[in-house]
Structures are given as structure tokens and as C-alpha cells.
Design an enzyme around this catalytic site. Structure first.
Site, PDB file in Angstrom:
ATOM      1  N   HIS A 158       0.818  -1.221   0.000  1.00  0.00           N
ATOM      2  CA  HIS A 158       0.000   0.000   0.000  1.00  0.00           C
ATOM      3  C   HIS A 158       0.850   1.268   0.000  1.00  0.00           C
ATOM      4  O   HIS A 158       0.354   2.338  -0.324  1.00  0.00           O
ATOM      5  CB  HIS A 158      -0.937  -0.008   1.211  1.00  0.00           C
ATOM      6  N   ASP A 365       3.250   9.521  -0.797  1.00  0.00           N
ATOM      7  CA  ASP A 365       2.070   8.730  -0.437  1.00  0.00           C
ATOM      8  C   ASP A 365       1.884   7.623  -1.467  1.00  0.00           C
ATOM      9  O   ASP A 365       2.042   7.869  -2.667  1.00  0.00           O
ATOM     10  CB  ASP A 365       0.824   9.643  -0.461  1.00  0.00           C
TER      11      ASP A 365
HETATM   12  C1  GDG Z   1      -2.427   3.812   3.189  1.00  0.00           C
HETATM   13  C2  GDG Z   1      -1.363   4.478   2.288  1.00  0.00           C
HETATM   14  C3  GDG Z   1      -2.968   4.388   0.372  1.00  0.00           C
HETATM   15  C4  GDG Z   1      -8.965   9.928   7.534  1.00  0.00           C
HETATM   16  N1  GDG Z   1      -9.388  10.660   8.574  1.00  0.00           N
HETATM   17  C5  GDG Z   1     -10.564  10.149   8.950  1.00  0.00           C
HETATM   18  C6  GDG Z   1     -10.864   9.077   8.106  1.00  0.00           C
HETATM   19  N2  GDG Z   1      -9.861   8.966   7.248  1.00  0.00           N
HETATM   20  C7  GDG Z   1      -9.839   7.979   6.139  1.00  0.00           C
HETATM   21  C8  GDG Z   1      -9.907   8.702   4.819  1.00  0.00           C
HETATM   22  C9  GDG Z   1      -9.348   7.634   3.891  1.00  0.00           C
HETATM   23  C10 GDG Z   1      -8.360   6.884   4.781  1.00  0.00           C
HETATM   24  O1  GDG Z   1      -8.684   7.211   6.134  1.00  0.00           O
HETATM   25  C11 GDG Z   1      -6.943   7.347   4.543  1.00  0.00           C
HETATM   26  O2  GDG Z   1      -6.480   6.806   3.366  1.00  0.00           O
HETATM   27  P1  GDG Z   1      -5.213   7.413   2.623  1.00  0.00           P
HETATM   28  O3  GDG Z   1      -5.078   6.720   1.336  1.00  0.00           O
HETATM   29  O4  GDG Z   1      -5.429   8.876   2.455  1.00  0.00           O
HETATM   30  O5  GDG Z   1      -3.964   7.221   3.582  1.00  0.00           O
HETATM   31  P2  GDG Z   1      -3.354   6.079   4.592  1.00  0.00           P
HETATM   32  O6  GDG Z   1      -4.181   5.911   5.807  1.00  0.00           O
HETATM   33  O7  GDG Z   1      -1.942   6.502   4.839  1.00  0.00           O
HETATM   34  O8  GDG Z   1      -3.391   4.707   3.750  1.00  0.00           O
HETATM   35  C12 GDG Z   1      -2.039   5.286   1.185  1.00  0.00           C
HETATM   36  C13 GDG Z   1      -3.919   3.631   1.285  1.00  0.00           C
HETATM   37  O9  GDG Z   1      -3.194   2.925   2.313  1.00  0.00           O
HETATM   38  C14 GDG Z   1      -4.731   2.605   0.500  1.00  0.00           C
HETATM   39  O10 GDG Z   1      -3.908   1.722  -0.216  1.00  0.00           O
HETATM   40  O11 GDG Z   1      -3.720   5.196  -0.508  1.00  0.00           O
HETATM   41  O12 GDG Z   1      -1.066   5.846   0.323  1.00  0.00           O
HETATM   42  O13 GDG Z   1      -0.496   5.310   3.052  1.00  0.00           O
HETATM   43  O14 GDG Z   1     -10.352   6.742   3.479  1.00  0.00           O
HETATM   44  O15 GDG Z   1     -11.226   9.095   4.559  1.00  0.00           O
HETATM   45  N3  GDG Z   1     -11.982   8.335   8.194  1.00  0.00           N
HETATM   46  C15 GDG Z   1     -12.860   8.671   9.173  1.00  0.00           C
HETATM   47  N4  GDG Z   1     -12.639   9.716  10.026  1.00  0.00           N
HETATM   48  C16 GDG Z   1     -11.507  10.478   9.952  1.00  0.00           C
HETATM   49  O16 GDG Z   1     -11.343  11.425  10.721  1.00  0.00           O
HETATM   50  N5  GDG Z   1     -13.983   7.957   9.289  1.00  0.00           N
END
Ligand code: GDG
Length: 468
Positions: A158, A365
Site C-alpha cells: 500500500h 504517499d
Molecule cells: C495507506 C497508504 C494508500 C482519515 N481521517 C478520517 C478518516 N480517514 C480515512 C480517509 C481515507 C483513509 O482514512 C486514509 O487513506 P489514505 O489513502 O489517504 O492514507 P493512509 O491511511 O496513509 O493509507 C495510502 C492507502 O493505504 C490505501 O492503499 O492510498 O497511500 O499510506 O479513506 O477518509 N476516516 C474517518 N474519520 C476520519 O477522521 N472515518
């Protein structure tokens, strides 16, 4: 259950199954496939228990079996906080200045993977398709093979895959890369990550890469790029039905005509939060007319709060947010609204919809799902604009966003301005194109492409070349 046999998903955190869509993250991507195929989901329970007292927890939910193990307090410290989050996470995000390597932590990493494999091997059936997720579990297939597992096993990373010069700073990196060769298929987020892996295999492992076949250590595997996506229509619905639509209306009321910039990120140094605050300060500096008329809402739920490095990062960010507010706030206007709480997913959807600009500026990222969620939550008749770091995997295909280099504060500030000023026809044109791209690569396609490639991958076999 389909003719393809059971799907067995393995990830550090397991579940939830009920309400997976509202929990977000990996659950959205996996639960449908697990349900369809009567699957098993295996991983860490999220709890600790004294060594020797840790047992296998099993539960069934909606046709899916969840099987989880506890970690000992020592392994929580050394495996999870130590090797995974203090060593591999910064390494994968090119932050070797923050990487801490301790041999006892690497040993714990190996021990946990061996223990997971020992338990999982007993749960596997012939014909199962095993899909392992992320850097916590790289050695799992090697350990399963040691226990005579002959199933097809795939791995999806990821995070980004770092360049060979960076990866080689990790002591014992050879053993980690060698462990990848026990898989039949390895998936990366982007073509760039895939290419860095192939390059590393050629330069540091004496191996070769031709087409999607990569050979090293006397083994051959398939490797590909499988960019993860979101469930676009579902997220859009969240923003336009209650309670998301209610939150939208409430936020609009609170804003009273002000334009909102929104950032949503786990509180992590890879997400570019410090520089984002700085860029917002520069924007305010350069545009006095915007004073009183714009707000930056930063949602940054605390993540990995057990780690000292994350706690001190949080303090730095507190100071940076306070600095911008101290400098520009007026008695009737606070420019930065900064929350350390997680909000419900549907609330987030409403807040994205109420925001004129989505600010997604990580320093590095793997993909970044927030960028996609922001786009999906917009009103097609009056959409907001996405400002996106070129160092997020998502920038590889979300081309109609305003792409910035987050190391360049002036450029980022200028993009914030351009995004806010953008006229409706251009906003619509960009949004329409972005939605097309999101739909073409949604989470269902990610899952089915990866699983189809895994089904077709020849079982990892010894190559005819001599092992190095
Ligand atoms: C890893 C990789 C890759 C965030 N704050 C809240 C909340 N979130 C949710 C977002 C989104 C998820 O968490 C975060 O996903 P990201 O992709 O932005 O980042 P990582 O957590 O670092 O994820 C990344 C991912 O895996 C998938 O392969 O894209 O690069 O680092 O869905 O909405 N959700 C809630 N409350 C929050 O305050 N409910």
C-alpha cells in the site's frame, strides 16, 4: 462460493465486516470479495496478551470468518511500534532520517510473521487464494512456504516502493527483498513503484525483469501495478444523503459564505501537514483580500500515538497551526480550524462537499484515497477544486487536479489561490474528467484485476537460472 475457491485475506488489522463501507480503508476493498467467496480474513486482533496466553480468536460475520491473534506486549513494542512503524514506514516514504533500525525489532518482525504463518498454515485449504497486505507482513509467504503451503499467494504494497539507494540503507534489506520472492504475484500502487522494484532487483539482487516477470534468488514471480481506488458512487451518496447532507448544510451555515479549504489526513509526517499550514500562511500573506473570507479546516486524527516521533510531530503541528492563527486571526475570524479527532465517514463526505478546495499535499504517499473521496463528494453542478501533491500515487492519474510540489511553498500557495478563483466552466470540466478517471479505476476493479492476475500467475517456481 465461486469455483475459484476461498479467498484468504491477510492484513495487520482485520475488519470490520459489518459497516465496512462506513469504516473505510482496506475493509471497503476486501469485504465484498470475501463475502462472495466465503472467505477468511486473518491478522492481528489489535490487542496484546502475555506471550503464551495469546489465543486465536475466531468469529463469523456475514459468511466471512475472521481469525485474529494477539501480540505480546514485547512484540507490540518491537514489531508494531518498532520495526513496522519506526523503521519500515519511514523507509518506504523515503525518510531515512527518521528510520530507526534495531536488530531485536527485526527479530520480533520475523517472529511475528513466523507465528502468524504457523497459525494460518493450519487454517488454509487446498485451492485457497491468499492475498497478503502491506509491509507488516512481507515475510509471511516465505514462512508459509516453509510450512509447505502450496496455494497461490499474492502481496500488495500500500505504500510507495523506495529507490534502490534508499532501500539499501536498511540493514539486512536483502533478506526482506528475498522474502518477496516467495509470492506468486506482487502488486504496487503505481508504475513508478513497480519500476523501482524492478530496478532494485536488477541492481542490488543480480536479478532480471522482463515484461511482468521478475527473476532473482533462483525464483520467478509476476509483478504489476494495481492502483487502488474507492467506491465512487457510494461515497458520492454519502455526501448527498443524510446524515452527510445534513452535515453539509450545517457546515454551509457555519461558513456563512466563507470559502473552506479542507485537509483530511492521519496525523503522520508523510502527509505534508506542516508545509501545508505554511503554504496556507503564505497564501494569506499574499492575499490580504482573502482575510476573513477563507478557512482551512484540517481534520487530523491522531495516529500511532504510542510512538514518541508521532507525539513530537503533533506538537510541531500544533505550533505551526497556532503560528498561522496567531499571525492572521481577528476577533471575528480564525483562519485555521484544526481537529485531532476522527469524524464519521459520512460527516467527512458532507464536509468535503461543503469545501471549495480539497488540499491533499503529502510529501510522499502510496496512493491517497482522500483525494479521490474529495472529488467523489462534489456537486457536479458546482464542484470544488482538488490541489494535489505530485508525490501522491494518485497524481499519476488524477491529472485534472492542480498538481503541486509540496516542497515549494510559493507554488502551493499560488495553487490554493488559483483553486479558489477558478471559474465554474473550468471547475466542471476538470471535475467531470476526474470522475471519469475515478470510475475507470474504482476499488472493485483494483480487487478484480489483482485477483485475476493472481489466479493466472504461475505458481512461484524456481527459475532455471542459478540462485545467486
Ligand atoms: C495507506 C497508504 C494508500 C482519515 N481521517 C478520517 C478518516 N480517514 C480515512 C480517509 C481515507 C483513509 O482514512 C486514509 O487513506 P489514505 O489513502 O489517504 O492514507 P493512509 O491511511 O496513509 O493509507 C495510502 C492507502 O493505504 C490505501 O492503499 O492510498 O497511500 O499510506 O479513506 O477518509 N476516516 C474517518 N474519520 C476520519 O477522521 N472515518
Amino acid at each position: 462460493m465461486s469455483a475459484r475457491g476461498r479467498l484468504v485475506a491477510v492484513s495487520n488489522r482485520v475488519g470490520p465486516v459489518r459497516g465496512a463501507a462506513t469504516a473505510g480503508g482496506l475493509a471497503v476493498g476486501l469485504v465484498d470479495a470475501l463475502r462472495e467467496r466465503g472467505g477468511l480474513w486473518f491478522g492481528w486482533s489489535g490487542r496484546t496478551a502475555p506471550a503464551g496466553r495469546a489465543k486465536l480468536h475466531r468469529e463469523r460475520a456475514e459468511g466471512i470468518t475472521l481469525a485474529t491473534l494477539d501480540l505480546s506486549p514485547q512484540d507490540f513494542e518491537n514489531f508494531y511500534c518498532g520495526f513496522c512503524n519506526n523503521c519500515l514506514w519511514p523507509l518506504m516514504h523515503f525518510r531515512i532520517d527518521l528510520m530507526r533500525f534495531e536488530r531485536r525489532q527485526l527479530e520480533s518482525y520475523r517472529r511475528v510473521n513466523a507465528r502468524f504463518a504457523q497459525t494460518l498454515a493450519r487454517l488454509l485449504r487446498a485451492g485457497d487464494q491468499v492475498w497478503v497486505h502491506d509491509f507488516h507482513l512481507i515475510p509471511l509467504a516465505e514462512e508459509l512456504r516453509r510450512r509447505r503451503a502450496r496455494q497461490r499467494i499474492g502481496f500488495f504494497l500500500h505504500t510507495p516502493f523506495p529507490p534502490t539507494e534508499i532501500l539499501s540503507t536498511l540493514p539486512e534489506h536483502e533478506s526482506l527483498v528475498r522474502a518477496l520472492f516467495a509470492y506468486d504475484l506482487i502488486g504496487f500502487q503505481t508504475e513508478q513503484d513497480l519500476e523501482r522494484f524492478r530496478e532494485h532487483v536488477r541492481r542490488a539482487c543480480g536479478g532480471s525483469a522482463r515484461g511482468d516477470t521478475v527473476t532473482a534468488f533462483g525464483r520467478e514471480l509476476r509483478a504489476g501495478a494495481f492502483p487502488i481506488g474507492i467506491d465512487v458512487d457510494q461515497f458520492h451518496r454519502y455526501a448527498f444523503t443524510a446524515p452527510g447532507s445534513r452535515e453539509f448544510a450545517r457546515m454551509r451555515g457555519v461558513l456563512r459564505g466563507r470559502d473552506q479549504f479542507i485537509g483530511v489526513d492521519r496525523l503522520d509526517y508523510s502527509k505534508g501537514l506542516l508545509r501545508r499550514m505554511d503554504a496556507f500562511g503564505r497564501y494569506l500573506e499574499a492575499h490580504p483580500k482573502a482575510h476573513g473570507k477563507v478557512i482551512l479546516l484540517q481534520v487530523a486524527p491522531v495516529s500511532r500515538g504510542d510512538l514518541a516521533s508521532y507525539r513530537s510531530f503533533r506538537q510541531e503541528l500544533d505550533r505551526e497551526a497556532a503560528r498561522v492563527n496567531g499571525r492572521f486571526a481577528r476577533f471575528d475570524w480564525t483562519p485555521v480550524h484544526y481537529l485531532n479527532r476522527a469524524l464519521p465517514r459520512r460527516t467527512l463526505a458532507g464536509l468535503y462537499r461543503a469545501s471549495r478546495v480539497g488540499v491533499v499535499t503529502p510529501m510522499r504517499d502510496g496512493m491517497n484515497l482522500v483525494a479521490m473521496e474529495y472529488v467523489a463528494a462534489q456537486d457536479p453542478e458546482d464542484p470544488g477544486v482538488l490541489v494535489l501533491s505530485r508525490f501522491a500515487g494518485a497524481a499519476q492519474f488524477l491529472r485534472e487536479a492542480l498538481i503541486v510540489n509540496p516542497y515549494d511553498g510559493e507554488e502551493t500557495a499560488a495553487a490554493l489561490h488559483a483553486a479558489r478563483e477558478m471559474r465554474l466552466p473550468e471547475r466542471r470540466r476538470r471535475h467531470e474528467a476526474l470522475m471519469r478517471r475515478l470510475r475507470a479505476r474504482d476499488v472493485a476493479r483494483w480487487r478484480s484485476d489483482f485477483l485475476a492476475a493472481l489466479a493466472e500467475a504461475p505458481l512461484a517456481r524456481r527459475s532455471t537460472r542459478k540462485a545467486k
